[in-house]
Design a protein around this motif. Sequence first.
Motif, PDB file in Angstrom:
ATOM      1  N   LEU A  52       0.815  -1.205   0.000  1.00  0.00           N
ATOM      2  CA  LEU A  52       0.000   0.000   0.000  1.00  0.00           C
ATOM      3  C   LEU A  52       0.855   1.265   0.000  1.00  0.00           C
ATOM      4  O   LEU A  52       0.520   2.263  -0.641  1.00  0.00           O
ATOM      5  CB  LEU A  52      -0.902  -0.008   1.233  1.00  0.00           C
ATOM      6  CG  LEU A  52      -2.028   1.023   1.242  1.00  0.00           C
ATOM      7  CD1 LEU A  52      -2.916   0.888   0.027  1.00  0.00           C
ATOM      8  CD2 LEU A  52      -2.841   0.869   2.505  1.00  0.00           C
ATOM      9  N   ILE A  53       1.994   1.207   0.681  1.00  0.00           N
ATOM     10  CA  ILE A  53       2.821   2.400   0.763  1.00  0.00           C
ATOM     11  C   ILE A  53       3.302   2.814  -0.620  1.00  0.00           C
ATOM     12  O   ILE A  53       3.450   4.006  -0.902  1.00  0.00           O
ATOM     13  CB  ILE A  53       4.015   2.189   1.734  1.00  0.00           C
ATOM     14  CG1 ILE A  53       4.677   3.522   2.053  1.00  0.00           C
ATOM     15  CG2 ILE A  53       5.018   1.203   1.177  1.00  0.00           C
ATOM     16  CD1 ILE A  53       5.768   3.465   3.090  1.00  0.00           C
TER      17      ILE A  53
ATOM     18  N   ASP B  71       1.549   2.230  -3.428  1.00  0.00           N
ATOM     19  CA  ASP B  71       0.376   2.831  -4.076  1.00  0.00           C
ATOM     20  C   ASP B  71       0.310   4.309  -3.714  1.00  0.00           C
ATOM     21  O   ASP B  71       0.122   5.171  -4.580  1.00  0.00           O
ATOM     22  CB  ASP B  71      -0.919   2.166  -3.587  1.00  0.00           C
ATOM     23  CG  ASP B  71      -1.064   0.742  -4.081  1.00  0.00           C
ATOM     24  OD1 ASP B  71      -1.939   0.041  -3.543  1.00  0.00           O
ATOM     25  OD2 ASP B  71      -0.331   0.346  -4.991  1.00  0.00           O
ATOM     26  N   ASN B  72       0.471   4.582  -2.406  1.00  0.00           N
ATOM     27  CA  ASN B  72       0.396   5.967  -1.954  1.00  0.00           C
ATOM     28  C   ASN B  72       1.526   6.803  -2.543  1.00  0.00           C
ATOM     29  O   ASN B  72       1.337   7.962  -2.920  1.00  0.00           O
ATOM     30  CB  ASN B  72       0.446   6.029  -0.416  1.00  0.00           C
ATOM     31  CG  ASN B  72      -0.764   5.350   0.213  1.00  0.00           C
ATOM     32  OD1 ASN B  72      -1.754   5.092  -0.452  1.00  0.00           O
ATOM     33  ND2 ASN B  72      -0.683   5.075   1.501  1.00  0.00           N
TER      34      ASN B  72
ATOM     35  N   GLU C 157       0.754   7.656  -6.133  1.00  0.00           N
ATOM     36  CA  GLU C 157      -0.245   8.731  -6.156  1.00  0.00           C
ATOM     37  C   GLU C 157       0.416  10.077  -5.907  1.00  0.00           C
ATOM     38  O   GLU C 157       0.157  11.065  -6.592  1.00  0.00           O
ATOM     39  CB  GLU C 157      -1.266   8.498  -5.032  1.00  0.00           C
ATOM     40  CG  GLU C 157      -2.623   8.039  -5.507  1.00  0.00           C
ATOM     41  CD  GLU C 157      -3.549   7.799  -4.327  1.00  0.00           C
ATOM     42  OE1 GLU C 157      -3.933   6.645  -4.122  1.00  0.00           O
ATOM     43  OE2 GLU C 157      -3.857   8.788  -3.628  1.00  0.00           O
TER      44      GLU C 157
END
Lengths: 740, 224
Positions: free
Chosen positions: B210-211, B213-214, B217
Amino acid sequence: MGSKVIEFNEGWDYLQRGITKLKKILDGTPDAQFSSEEYMMIYTTIYNMSTQISPNYSQQLYEKYGEALKEYIKSTVLPSIAEKHGEFMLRELVKRWANHKVMVTWLSRFFNYLDRWFVSSKSLPRLSEAGLVCFREHVYQEVNSNAVACVIDLIDKEREGSQIDRALLKNVVDMFVEVGMGQMEAYEMDFEAEMLADSGEHYSRKAASWILEDSCPDYMVKAEECLRMEKERASHYLHSSSEQKLIEKVQHELLVVHAHQLLDKEHSGCRALIRGDKVEDLSRMFRLYHNLPKGLEPVANVFKQHVADEGKALVQQAEDAASNQQGLNGAGAEVGLVLVRKILELHDKYMGYVNGCFMNHSVFHKALKEAFEVFCNKSVAGSSSAELLAGFSDNILKKGSSEKLSDEAIEETLEKVITLLAYYSDRDLYAEFCRKKLARRLLFDRSGNQDHENSFLTKLKQQCGGQFTSKMQAMVTDMTLTKDMQTNFEQYLGSNPNIKPGIDLSVVVLKTGCWPSYKSSDLNLPEEIVKCVEAFKGFYDTQAKRRKLSWIYSLGTCNLVGKFEPKPMELVVSTYQAALLLLFNDTDRLSFSEISTQLNLTNEDLVRLLHSLSCAKYKILIKEPNTKTVQADDNFVFNYKFTDKMRKIRIPLPPIVDEKKKVTEDVEKERKYAIDAALVRIMKSRKVLSHQKLVMECVEMLQRMFKPDIKAIKKRIEDLITRDYLERDKEDSNMFKYVA
Amino acid sequence: MASCRVRSSSIGKLTIIILNCSAIKAASKELERIDNVFYTYANGTSGLIDPEGIERLCSDMEVDHTDVRVLMLAWKMKAEKQGYFTLEEWRVGLKALRADSLSKLKKALPELEKEVRRPSNFVDFYSYAFRYCLTEEKQKSIDIESICQLLHIVLGSQYQAQVDSFVEYLKTQNDYKVINMDQWMGFYRFCDEISYPDLNNYDPELAWPLILDNFVEWVREKQS
């Protein structure tokens, strides 16, 4: 007859006369008919000629047969058809066809012997077949295109409103079919294709002009009428196989080609019809489009858009109203109730459409669902949609509800609320709010009716599953148990008069775990209340050893009698307020800090408490100085002169915490556990699974309760990896393995 | 003198034995030298080379003690504890490098670097680097500050742009205070597979941590 050999010419001569007679019969010459003797003679002649050993004339006879027909056709049939036109030509054609069939029948009878032996031995077509082929090749091929054009012309005339001879057309069409001799090719290629093409063109022209001139309802009426007429036409004089193709053609030209233009017409199109509640027109639209492949999709889309827009408008209205009221507390809460009520009404209205003019079709159910999902999940003025819905159901279930509904109406409304719940993605949040509000209703005796509470929980359970409602059900049960406990307590006091506290005490015992958790502070209780607590403790120990009681004074209520100068009054206050007021039994005046020391409450709580008694509606205490808020250096004096026109008043103590935040946090935490549990369960059974599949199955498993955020799932997966429940596959980083 | 016929095989055996003896002697001489170097830097009391010893070693080898080659050396030795080399680890490492003196060790460094940077070895080295920094027992993650330093050391030369960007992101974000092994390895895969700086082939629907993905972004927002 003997075995006399018949010479060909001799025999044929005789036969020729028979054929000539036959022609006369066909031409309608009166009194022309065969006697049975004549018939026998002809038959026998042929028989002999084809059985005699030598010379055997079978072959020649066979050929002559064909020639005879051909000759007749060329000399009589064709010319008679050619000299006529239009409808007359068709009539002639039909007549000549019928005649031909008769002729073939008679001739076949005459030449019957050939059929039995000669034909099969030489693998030749049978006489009847040969006869039809003859017609086909010499008549049909010549005239069919003309005939087709004629028929089509007549059909078009009928479409324009003229009366035509339908029986004639039927006969012509039958001829086309029969000429195919078992195959439909002649009919389909020579006639049907032309007819369909022409029909297509005809309706294409009509549609092109109607679409410009007519409103949508008018156009649809015309379309419906055309389809009805074509169907009737097909059943009257076309072959049954053409009906479907014709209807499809017409539908295509009228409904498919101009679908968008029709449905999107500004003042009369689909959108306008829905707005104008034109149920009949919409029903017609449904009927027309429902047989077309994907025909209903555009209509359903317009429907969905419309409903979604109306819903969004309601939400916006509420948002605007709330900002005028500055939030949703107090008077603003009304806004939330109004919104939910309006959404329910909206649902009723458009569900009516789905069931009615849209005939309960699944496409429209889906459209309605998707539309509601768009706006039902929007929050208003900071309150989530789940909270608003919970507020609404709370209002229905409580005593003195603003709704004032009959029992039936309550049940119905609750039923509708549960139906609406299916569109909300945060169902677990809704349930949690319900639980909080249920607790308040039960504890402060605000619940309207036990039956309604139970029925509501049953419905909720059906919709969302037992895990939601089990706690709430336990809470309702607790209230019943508590009543029994109270009775026992009073009996206990009766038999132990020395521990009677001198004050009526009723206690509600809550089972930990199913009730929401409540804070309570270490309040210094007044003597009188301490006695009550001790009495109950003693009693409870006899009932349930090993169980520990935690007292939540923040939820208690006290009825005090205030001996004011004008008149004594009964005050209904919270336990905290009672504790404070009882301090003034010993003295008239107390400072903030003195009260603080004696009560042992936090400053925050104390300010709230004093405010409710000195700065709000009922000023039981006089505050010095008389400012609007309570400060730490204020003093408080008992207001002997206080009075009100009522004998009994309730002094409310507003709660501190905006429960919204806590509820949301609790639910977030529960969700984390739920996601973890789901992930572990899935991986335990699958052992190895790709990331996408894992996420998909997780969402599906949880969807009854809430719609999990994909990022949240990812985070939980990572957490499970760190905690060694899962591991990433070494080769393929997209696959996860369960770590036993 | 005993007369014995010496068969050729026995002569062979004898020769091997004699040769082995010299090999062993040579080996033991080498080991002696290796041990000697060890004791030059080891702490007398603990019997290990401690951080202070490593600093001296580095200075003698003329490399900075934060240089990646020191880490590579630790990897070669399969050293377990950050900042310390045991005698056993030292022997393993120097034997593998065929270095029995300080100068030979220094000369072996470029070869070592090449070996580590070979794709087949690098992933192993990369994950070793993370584990090497886990100082407490049961520690599973490393704080952001240390991770940033480690990233520079380990990946800085190969993927400078990505490392700089990711380090900037790590320092500005608030969601994560530590990085775990899965996220650490994920970042290497990211550098290896994802085209940079366009990030066109990054798909958040896949199992990226997830990190990342962030992070993606954040990068995309900055670019627009």
